[in-house]
Design a protein around this motif. Sequence first.
Motif, PDB file in Angstrom:
ATOM      1  N   PRO A   8      32.920  50.096  39.970  1.00 26.78           N
ATOM      2  CA  PRO A   8      32.834  49.681  38.570  1.00 26.78           C
ATOM      3  C   PRO A   8      34.082  48.905  38.143  1.00 26.78           C
ATOM      4  O   PRO A   8      35.149  49.045  38.745  1.00 26.78           O
ATOM      5  CB  PRO A   8      32.731  51.008  37.809  1.00 26.78           C
ATOM      6  N   SER A   9      33.932  48.123  37.089  1.00 24.61           N
ATOM      7  CA  SER A   9      35.047  47.315  36.615  1.00 24.61           C
ATOM      8  C   SER A   9      36.092  48.199  35.932  1.00 24.61           C
ATOM      9  O   SER A   9      35.771  49.246  35.374  1.00 24.61           O
ATOM     10  CB  SER A   9      34.548  46.251  35.638  1.00 24.61           C
ATOM     11  N   GLY A  10      37.337  47.752  35.990  1.00 27.95           N
ATOM     12  CA  GLY A  10      38.416  48.426  35.271  1.00 27.95           C
ATOM     13  C   GLY A  10      38.927  49.706  35.883  1.00 27.95           C
ATOM     14  O   GLY A  10      39.629  50.474  35.223  1.00 27.95           O
ATOM     15  N   ILE A  11      38.628  49.951  37.165  1.00 24.91           N
ATOM     16  CA  ILE A  11      39.066  51.222  37.757  1.00 24.91           C
ATOM     17  C   ILE A  11      40.462  51.142  38.379  1.00 24.91           C
ATOM     18  O   ILE A  11      41.062  52.170  38.690  1.00 24.91           O
ATOM     19  CB  ILE A  11      38.065  51.726  38.819  1.00 24.91           C
ATOM     20  N   VAL A  12      40.999  49.933  38.572  1.00 28.62           N
ATOM     21  CA  VAL A  12      42.332  49.778  39.174  1.00 28.62           C
ATOM     22  C   VAL A  12      43.384  50.086  38.121  1.00 28.62           C
ATOM     23  O   VAL A  12      43.384  49.496  37.038  1.00 28.62           O
ATOM     24  CB  VAL A  12      42.521  48.360  39.733  1.00 28.62           C
ATOM     25  N   ASN A  13      44.300  50.997  38.408  1.00 25.96           N
ATOM     26  CA  ASN A  13      45.329  51.358  37.424  1.00 25.96           C
ATOM     27  C   ASN A  13      46.720  51.434  38.042  1.00 25.96           C
ATOM     28  O   ASN A  13      47.543  52.273  37.665  1.00 25.96           O
ATOM     29  CB  ASN A  13      44.972  52.668  36.720  1.00 25.96           C
ATOM     30  N   SER A  14      46.991  50.570  39.001  1.00 27.40           N
ATOM     31  CA  SER A  14      48.337  50.469  39.577  1.00 27.40           C
ATOM     32  C   SER A  14      48.526  49.069  40.122  1.00 27.40           C
ATOM     33  O   SER A  14      47.593  48.263  40.169  1.00 27.40           O
ATOM     34  CB  SER A  14      48.536  51.494  40.704  1.00 27.40           C
ATOM     35  N   TYR A  15      49.758  48.773  40.531  1.00 28.64           N
ATOM     36  CA  TYR A  15      50.011  47.567  41.308  1.00 28.64           C
ATOM     37  C   TYR A  15      49.407  47.738  42.702  1.00 28.64           C
ATOM     38  O   TYR A  15      49.106  48.850  43.144  1.00 28.64           O
ATOM     39  CB  TYR A  15      51.511  47.322  41.458  1.00 28.64           C
ATOM     40  N   TYR A  16      49.255  46.635  43.422  1.00 29.30           N
ATOM     41  CA  TYR A  16      48.978  46.673  44.857  1.00 29.30           C
ATOM     42  C   TYR A  16      50.335  46.707  45.567  1.00 29.30           C
ATOM     43  O   TYR A  16      51.210  45.885  45.299  1.00 29.30           O
ATOM     44  CB  TYR A  16      48.187  45.439  45.300  1.00 29.30           C
ATOM     45  N   PHE A  17      50.523  47.664  46.466  1.00 35.74           N
ATOM     46  CA  PHE A  17      51.799  47.838  47.157  1.00 35.74           C
ATOM     47  C   PHE A  17      51.627  47.597  48.654  1.00 35.74           C
ATOM     48  O   PHE A  17      50.741  48.181  49.285  1.00 35.74           O
ATOM     49  CB  PHE A  17      52.347  49.255  46.958  1.00 35.74           C
ATOM     50  N   GLY A  18      52.481  46.741  49.216  1.00 36.25           N
ATOM     51  CA  GLY A  18      52.596  46.597  50.652  1.00 36.25           C
ATOM     52  C   GLY A  18      53.831  47.331  51.139  1.00 36.25           C
ATOM     53  O   GLY A  18      54.575  47.933  50.350  1.00 36.25           O
ATOM     54  N   TYR A  19      54.066  47.277  52.459  1.00 41.40           N
ATOM     55  CA  TYR A  19      55.226  47.957  53.022  1.00 41.40           C
ATOM     56  C   TYR A  19      55.901  47.050  54.039  1.00 41.40           C
ATOM     57  O   TYR A  19      55.255  46.509  54.924  1.00 41.40           O
ATOM     58  CB  TYR A  19      54.832  49.267  53.709  1.00 41.40           C
ATOM     59  N   GLY A  20      57.210  46.887  53.884  1.00 46.85           N
ATOM     60  CA  GLY A  20      57.998  46.131  54.841  1.00 46.85           C
ATOM     61  C   GLY A  20      59.389  46.719  54.928  1.00 46.85           C
ATOM     62  O   GLY A  20      60.376  46.063  54.620  1.00 46.85           O
TER      63      GLY A  20
END
Length: 370
Positions: free
Chosen positions: A109-121
């Motif tokens: 469903p729309s609007g379910i993301v509630n954080s940044y996208y995080f990568g790892y390096g």
Amino acid sequence: KIDYYYSRTLTSSVNSGWNIVSVPVRSPDMTYSTLFPGVNSQAYTYNNGYVTVNTLSNGAGYWMKFNNANNYLITGYKYQPENMYVSSGWNLIGPFDSNIPVSSIVSNPSGIVNSYYFGYGGSYAIADTLKVGKGYWIRTSASGYLYKGVMDNIQTQPAVNPLEQFAELRLSSGDDEHASLFLGMANELTSDYTLPPVPPTGIFDVRFGNDKFVEELGRNHVLKINSASGETKLTVHNAKGAKFRVRDAIDGSIIDKELVEGAEIIIPANLGTLLLETSAILPLTYELSQNYPNPFNPVTTIKYQIPDEGLVKLIVFDVLGREVKTLVNTVQTAGGYEVRFDASSLASGVYFYRMTAGKFEDLKKLVVLK
């Protein structure tokens, strides 16, 4: 019925040490040790905690450790549909056979993301693009799936990194791994700033005690250091006039030092919790505040601040411009000040107070009401 599958070979690049990886195509053998020969750990996924798996899935991300940097060639066919499935909470995901700009990702469903996208390096970092072969963290409020939307959904990424305006705490481990935490003024904090779960044991990680990577400047903070190898170095940059005191969380007998811009503090090995106390915040501008209370009888308070050391004068005048009272006439260091003005000897009426410091001058009105 004849189905044709067109195989293609894509590259999954890894760094020496721990990585979050993903599988971009559907390979005949999805065993992690077959896809990544020479891997130096098990494959860890996340499901309300870390669990090991032998068989990998497309659209998911996995923690793995490698002895050396390498480019793994993975051959398989295009996976359809290109949906990255998520459950409520934190998820490890991965793109498919092409990079996906974060601004183009749509949820169902729309609007379910509630954080940044995080990568790892070497440490967690906000990602603006999900890259082929890499894995990423995302937090959602409900189960569903993420996918790349049509081009019309792609928005222009901001040109300025929002973290650049914050004070930065940089920490470096004995293995030369780096992580940063940030401090900003209350009116600058516009997001949640919660970090993904702490990585598996053995992976360097730094965060505030509330699991965030940004907190409000001027408060006292708890710093948590996980899996540091040897001593940890701590510096502060863009401190915005703030000075800090770093103590251990026991009794201050292990470490108790002042942290200022340009200085380096060595944190002993195996010290996992620190207290960061704000000892002073120097103002960046000159400012003369309105007295309070106003009108008043007979005492009021006047606050002001100066960013540099210099001669400060604060004088009260009547409506004819005659000097009534000199409140301040001295050299002062940078900082914030307040002075009490007792008007017991003055008649009711309108008066003015003027502050001069360096090239700064400001005039405000006060009212004595008896």
